[in-house]
Enzyme design. Sequence first.
Site, short mmCIF file in Angstrom:
data_model
loop_
_atom_site.label_atom_id
_atom_site.label_comp_id
_atom_site.label_asym_id
_atom_site.label_seq_id
_atom_site.Cartn_x
_atom_site.Cartn_y
_atom_site.Cartn_z
N HIS A 71 0.84 -1.21 0.00
CA HIS A 71 0.00 0.00 0.00
C HIS A 71 0.88 1.26 0.00
O HIS A 71 0.69 2.16 -0.82
CB HIS A 71 -0.91 -0.04 1.24
N GLU A 72 1.87 1.25 0.90
CA GLU A 72 2.75 2.43 1.01
C GLU A 72 3.55 2.63 -0.27
O GLU A 72 3.79 3.76 -0.68
CB GLU A 72 3.69 2.29 2.22
N ASP A 121 -5.36 8.63 4.50
CA ASP A 121 -5.32 8.97 3.07
C ASP A 121 -6.56 9.76 2.65
O ASP A 121 -6.47 10.67 1.84
CB ASP A 121 -5.23 7.69 2.23
N HIS A 129 1.84 4.73 -2.73
CA HIS A 129 2.08 6.16 -2.53
C HIS A 129 3.45 6.56 -3.07
O HIS A 129 3.61 7.57 -3.74
CB HIS A 129 2.05 6.52 -1.04
ZN LIG Z 1 -1.97 5.21 2.61
#
Ligand SMILES: [Zn+2]
Length: 374
Positions: free
Chosen positions: A58-59, A160, A62
Site C-alpha cells: 500500500h505504502e 489517506d 504512494h
Molecule cells: Zn496510505
Amino acid sequence: MTWSIPLGRVYGTEVRVHVTFLLLLLWIAVIDAGQGGLPAAGRGVLFVLLVFVCIVLHEFGHVLAARRFGVTTPDITLLPIGGVARLSRIPEQPGQELVIALAGPAVTLVIAVALFAVTGTRPTLVTVDPGGSLVGMMARLASVNLFLLLFNLIPAFPMDGGRALRALLGYRLGFVQATQIAASVGQGFAFLLGFLGLIANPILLFIALFVYLGAAAEAHTVQLRQVAQGMIVGDSMMTRFETLPLDAGLDDAVRALIRTAQRIFPVVDGTGRLQGVLSQSALVQRAQAGGPDVVVADLMTRGIPAVHPYQPLGDALRLLQDGSLPAVAVTDAADRLVGLVTSETIGEVMLTHGVRSSRAAGAGRQSGRTRDAA
Ligand SMILES: [Zn+2]
C-alpha cells in the site's frame, strides 16, 4: 519518526517499523496462544506479518505515485494503524496530492479484490479464525485489506482520505486553509474514536492518539510554512555564536556549552569553513559513551546544507524538516559562515510573527534576528 526500527531499504526508501507495531504482534501472539496454544500463536503472528506485507505494498503505491511527480520518499514507518510514507515534500498542487493519496488505497483495493477472487469468498468485514487452512487465512487477509481500505478512506487527516479531502478543498481554498480544515476534521474524528475506545475497545484509544498527533503535526508543519512565506533566511538566523574547531575535545565542548548557553555549535576547519554542527543533545547523549580521545569531529552531524541570507525562509525550513537536521548553515557570497537557522530560531520568528506583522506597515524589513550569546 522516533521509536522506530529500520528494517532495510527498497528502491531508496527506508522501511521502518514502529515499536508499537511490535507490541501489536506480541499482543496477537499472546491472545492467540491463550486460545489455541503455540500453533495458533504462530499462525497469528504469520497472519500479522502478511498484513504487514500488504501495508508495505500500500505504502509503495504512494511512493511510486509520488515519484511520478518528482517527490522522493526517504522512509516508510509501519504503525499499528497502518503505514506512514514520509514524502520529501508535499506537492502543493491539489491534483498531484490527490493521485498520491489515492494510490495507496488503490493498491489495497487490488489486493482485496484479488484475494476475494482467489479464495472464492464473498467480500465481508467479518473475519473468522481460519484454523490451519491456507484458504481460510487468505480470505481473512482479504477482509483485513477491505477494512484497511475503508479505514484509510475516512476523510480525516492524517488518513489517506484526509489527504484526499485536503487536495479537494485545495482546489477552492488555499493549501494552508485546506490543511487546517482537514486537520480539524482529523482531530474531531480522533476524539470520537477515543470516546469509542473508552467504552468499547482500548486499542481504539491507541489509534485515536496516533490520529490526533498526526493531524496536529501536519497542521503545525503547514502553519510554519505559512509564517515563512514572504520572509527571507536573514529574518530568522542567529548570527552571534561561537564555533568549535574539529579537534576540540569533549571538555572544550562542554565548557563552551556552559559559557555561551548556545544549544548548537558550528564545527569549522582551520580555514573557518563549516564541516558540521554539534548539538547539545548529541553532545550529552554521545559524550557518555565516548572515551577520553573523542573529539567534536566524531560527534558532529555532517552534511549540513547551506543557504544564502536572501533566499526565501521556506527553503531553509524545507531543508530542516525534510532532512530532520539540527540546523541549516547560512553562508555569504564568499562561502563564509554567517549564520545558522534552527527550528528554534524559526520558532522565535513564529512567536513574534503577530507583533511583527502588526508593525510591518512602513517599517521595512528588519535585520536578521540575532541571539546574543553573552
Ligand atoms: Zn496510505
